[in-house]
Motif scaffolding. Sequence first.
Motif, short mmCIF file in Angstrom:
data_model
loop_
_atom_site.label_atom_id
_atom_site.label_comp_id
_atom_site.label_asym_id
_atom_site.label_seq_id
_atom_site.Cartn_x
_atom_site.Cartn_y
_atom_site.Cartn_z
N HIS A 185 -40.19 -10.44 -60.00
CA HIS A 185 -41.30 -11.46 -60.36
C HIS A 185 -42.38 -10.89 -60.60
O HIS A 185 -42.62 -9.88 -59.71
CB HIS A 185 -41.27 -12.22 -58.91
N LEU A 186 -43.33 -11.00 -61.61
CA LEU A 186 -44.54 -10.44 -61.92
C LEU A 186 -45.60 -11.14 -61.45
O LEU A 186 -46.83 -10.65 -61.23
CB LEU A 186 -44.49 -10.03 -63.47
N GLY A 187 -45.58 -12.64 -62.09
CA GLY A 187 -46.95 -13.42 -61.64
C GLY A 187 -46.63 -14.70 -62.55
O GLY A 187 -45.45 -15.18 -62.67
N GLU A 197 -43.93 -2.65 -49.04
CA GLU A 197 -43.27 -3.71 -48.39
C GLU A 197 -43.73 -5.02 -48.97
O GLU A 197 -42.88 -5.70 -49.21
CB GLU A 197 -43.69 -3.72 -46.96
N THR A 198 -44.97 -5.12 -49.08
CA THR A 198 -45.71 -6.35 -49.91
C THR A 198 -44.69 -6.38 -51.44
O THR A 198 -44.45 -7.55 -51.85
CB THR A 198 -47.00 -6.26 -50.12
N ALA A 199 -44.80 -5.27 -52.19
CA ALA A 199 -44.20 -5.16 -53.23
C ALA A 199 -42.78 -5.76 -53.15
O ALA A 199 -42.49 -6.48 -54.30
CB ALA A 199 -44.54 -3.78 -53.94
N ASP A 200 -41.88 -5.04 -52.28
CA ASP A 200 -40.54 -5.40 -52.41
C ASP A 200 -40.29 -7.06 -52.15
O ASP A 200 -39.88 -7.61 -52.90
CB ASP A 200 -39.96 -4.76 -51.20
N ARG A 201 -41.25 -7.60 -51.35
CA ARG A 201 -41.18 -9.01 -51.01
C ARG A 201 -41.77 -9.98 -52.24
O ARG A 201 -40.94 -10.91 -52.71
CB ARG A 201 -41.92 -9.41 -49.78
N ILE A 202 -42.82 -9.46 -52.83
CA ILE A 202 -43.31 -10.19 -54.12
C ILE A 202 -42.38 -10.14 -55.22
O ILE A 202 -42.08 -10.94 -55.87
CB ILE A 202 -44.59 -9.89 -54.33
#
Length: 220
Positions: A192-194, A94-99
């Motif tokens: 988005h990676l960073g 879930e965190t991965a999909d949002r970020i």
Amino acid sequence: MVSVVARAVVLSMAASAVVGFAPSGFRPSRASVGNTPTSLNMGLGDSLKSFLGLGGQVYPEPCVMGDESIMSKKAHGTSETPVQENLRWEADRETADRICNFNRHYAEYRGYWTSTTFVKEAKEEYDETGEIKFYDSNTGKPLFVAPKGRTFKEFIEESLSHGWPSFRDEEVIWDNVRCLQDGEAVSADGTHLGHNLPDATGSRYCINLVSVAGKPGKEG
């Protein structure tokens, strides 16, 4: 006038030291690292870049620059598909999909990657193959290979120092990664990676583990 290198050093120090609270939905469900899990407000980094005269930066080769069209709206946020199921290293999906897909500025909290199985499993992969491969959490395309030009210990130590997995130019697979003029690091497919937060030795890509925890696709 302050040199570009000096500005980059100031930016790096400020971005590493100052943290902000991400929206509540960005907090992973796993136990936090330490007593005060936080996430870097990348918007602050963008403001610092503007203040220091680094807006519209063109980073030196081998960095491959991209434009805003990469992050245009697509079928699933900035990407065509959501992140994969069952990400590597027990990264929170879930965190991965949002970020990865609905975010341009915020990050997983500082040190999140140490709360996963990454360090243990990465060391095993390194001992077996001499490198660790990182794949796009959306597409499975290879994005980074590390360590290169340094040891596994040095890679981990730098990542611990800055709070996020940190890569150097030679560790980036530039066929699939782009850097935007505000320093945002993205995949060529819109993940988005960073951010690129250069220090005195050159570009340093501080990357969310949840963005590069994919399993290899057909191209991987």
